[in-house]
Design an enzyme around this catalytic site. Structure first.
Site, PDB file in Angstrom:
ATOM      1  N   HIS A  98       4.137  79.347 -34.220  1.00 25.45           N
ATOM      2  CA  HIS A  98       4.787  78.521 -35.327  1.00 25.45           C
ATOM      3  C   HIS A  98       4.857  76.949 -34.877  1.00 25.45           C
ATOM      4  CE1 HIS A  98       5.720  82.178 -37.474  1.00 25.45           C
ATOM      5  NE2 HIS A  98       6.346  82.607 -36.835  1.00 25.45           N
TER       6      HIS A  98
ATOM      7  N   HIS B 124       4.929  87.448 -39.036  1.00 21.64           N
ATOM      8  CA  HIS B 124       5.020  86.275 -39.766  1.00 21.64           C
ATOM      9  C   HIS B 124       3.787  85.445 -39.639  1.00 21.64           C
ATOM     10  CE1 HIS B 124       8.777  87.379 -37.490  1.00 21.64           C
ATOM     11  NE2 HIS B 124       9.639  86.777 -38.863  1.00 21.64           N
TER      12      HIS B 124
HETATM   13 ZN    ZN Z   1       6.443  87.232 -35.860  1.00 22.97          ZN
END
Ligand code: ZN
Length: 376
Positions: free
Chosen positions: A133, A170
């Protein structure tokens, strides 16, 4: 088949804080389960400890301003306006040594990439990596430095075609962002749908821009997606695209927060489903740089990454967990003595909803992205 496992006991020195879901304990726990299974002394498998990289290596993706701030706060200096850099109480706390651990994680993933690029090994696994991320100018989602991006850049230095496959619950937004206009890197992320889960992105229509159009692929999934639904979606999307793209190497992010007991997400995979997916990735990858990722139920993390490393070495594991490891796993809330999960009973209407959603997404990918790769 030569392989490399990359791990440092140094990781245990760092701590996000007592309230934080990302427990560094998970790395040591995983290592000890691998050790108990005899997987840290396999013939043909190197075991290596990474060293930290320097700021210059991180600056290939991150801004000098952000790196300066990260370094300063790590040393205990006060910096105003930290929220601008994604730092502060919450997801990305400032803790002593956050700079050092970031340099070490990047070092581990770059070591994995170098070993594979130099032909020293065909597959390398750095399970502390996969912090997908982090953005150029800010921390995000427990990630300070984007080691997958740095590893891919190192492989691109050899002019290799890189397929990135991200199976974390995610969306792999930082990696997608880095290569959104780049046709030499195919990014594929499967994840819980962005309107239900952080980071809120990863829809099918995010398919790349300019020369990179068609090279960002997203398969969003409904809560309660289980092994069967996941396997159907993965098979429909990932193998055809990888075969059409013909990568020189696959970089895989193997987050296990897709597990049905993970406290942060709502997917419903088991360790078996995860392991079968890893097996498919290994079969599809001419060479493999494998990284870790999310996973917040520690018993799952240790079992999943141990099983993944066994697959990378073609080793069959006994489903009975080694006795020596059980007390420690029990301390982290895992008292089932098996490597595998017991069958789960999911409510049927949830299951069929998840399946319908997945099929709908697969159709959209086939319609919009497959033709860009010459696939019918
Ligand atoms: Zn994750």
């Amino acid at each position: 088949m030569s392989t490399a496992l990359i791990y440092s006991e140094q990781y245990g020195r760092f701590d996000y804080g007592p309230e934080h879901p990302l427990r560094m304990d998970r790395l040591g726990l995983t290592w000890r389960l691998m050790e108990a299974y005899g997987l840290t002394s396999l013939p043909g498998a190197k075991v290596l400890a990474p060293g930290p990289v320097d700021e210059e290596a991180l600056a290939r993706f991150h801004t000098g301003e952000y790196l300066g701030v990260l370094k300063a706060v790590s040393a205990g200096l006060e910096v105003p306006g930290l929220a601008r850099y994604g730092l502060g109480p919450g997801d990305n706390p400032v803790f002593p040594g956050v700079w050092e651990v970031s340099c070490l994680v990047a070092g581990g993933s770059l070591l994995a990439a170098r070993l594979v690029a130099d032909g020293e090994v065909a597959r390398a696994f750095h399970f502390a990596g996969g912090l997908h991320h982090a953005m150029p100018d800010r921390a995000s989602g427990f990630c300070y430095v984007n080691d997958p991006v740095l590893a891919i850049l190192a492989l691109r230095d050899r002019a290799w075609r890189v397929a990135y496959v991200d199976i974390d619950a995610h969306h792999g937004d930082g990696v997608q962002f880095a290569f959104y206009r780049e046709p030499g890197v195919l990014t594929i992320s499967t994840h819980e749908r962005g309107d239900r889960l952080f980071p809120g992105t990863g829809f099918v229509h995010e398919l790349g821009e300019g020369p990179g159009r068609g090279y960002s692929v997203n398969l969003p999934l409904e809560p309660f997606t289980d092994d069967g639904v996941y396997a159907e979606g993965f098979e429909a999307v990932v193998p055809p695209l990888i075969r059409a793209f013909k990568p020189d190497v696959v970089v895989a992010q193997l987050g296990i927060d897709s597990h049905r007991t993970d406290p942060l997400t709502h997917l419903a995979l088991s360790v078996q489903g995860f392991t079968l997916t890893v097996k498919r990735i290994v079969e599809l990858a001419p060479r493999l740089v494998a990284l870790g990722g999310g996973g917040y139920d520690l018993g799952n993390v240790a079992r999943a990454w141990t099983a993944a490393w066994a697959v990378m070495n073609g080793v069959e594991l006994s489903p009975e967990l080694p006795l020596g490891c059980r007390p420690e796993l029990a301390r982290f809330g895992f008292s089932n003595g098996s490597l595998w999960d017991p069958p789960a009973e999911l409510p049927e209407d949830f299951q069929s909803q998840a399946q319908q959603y997945c099929r709908h997404q697969v159709e959209a990918i086939r319609r919009t992205i497959f033709p860009l790769h010459g696939l019918a």
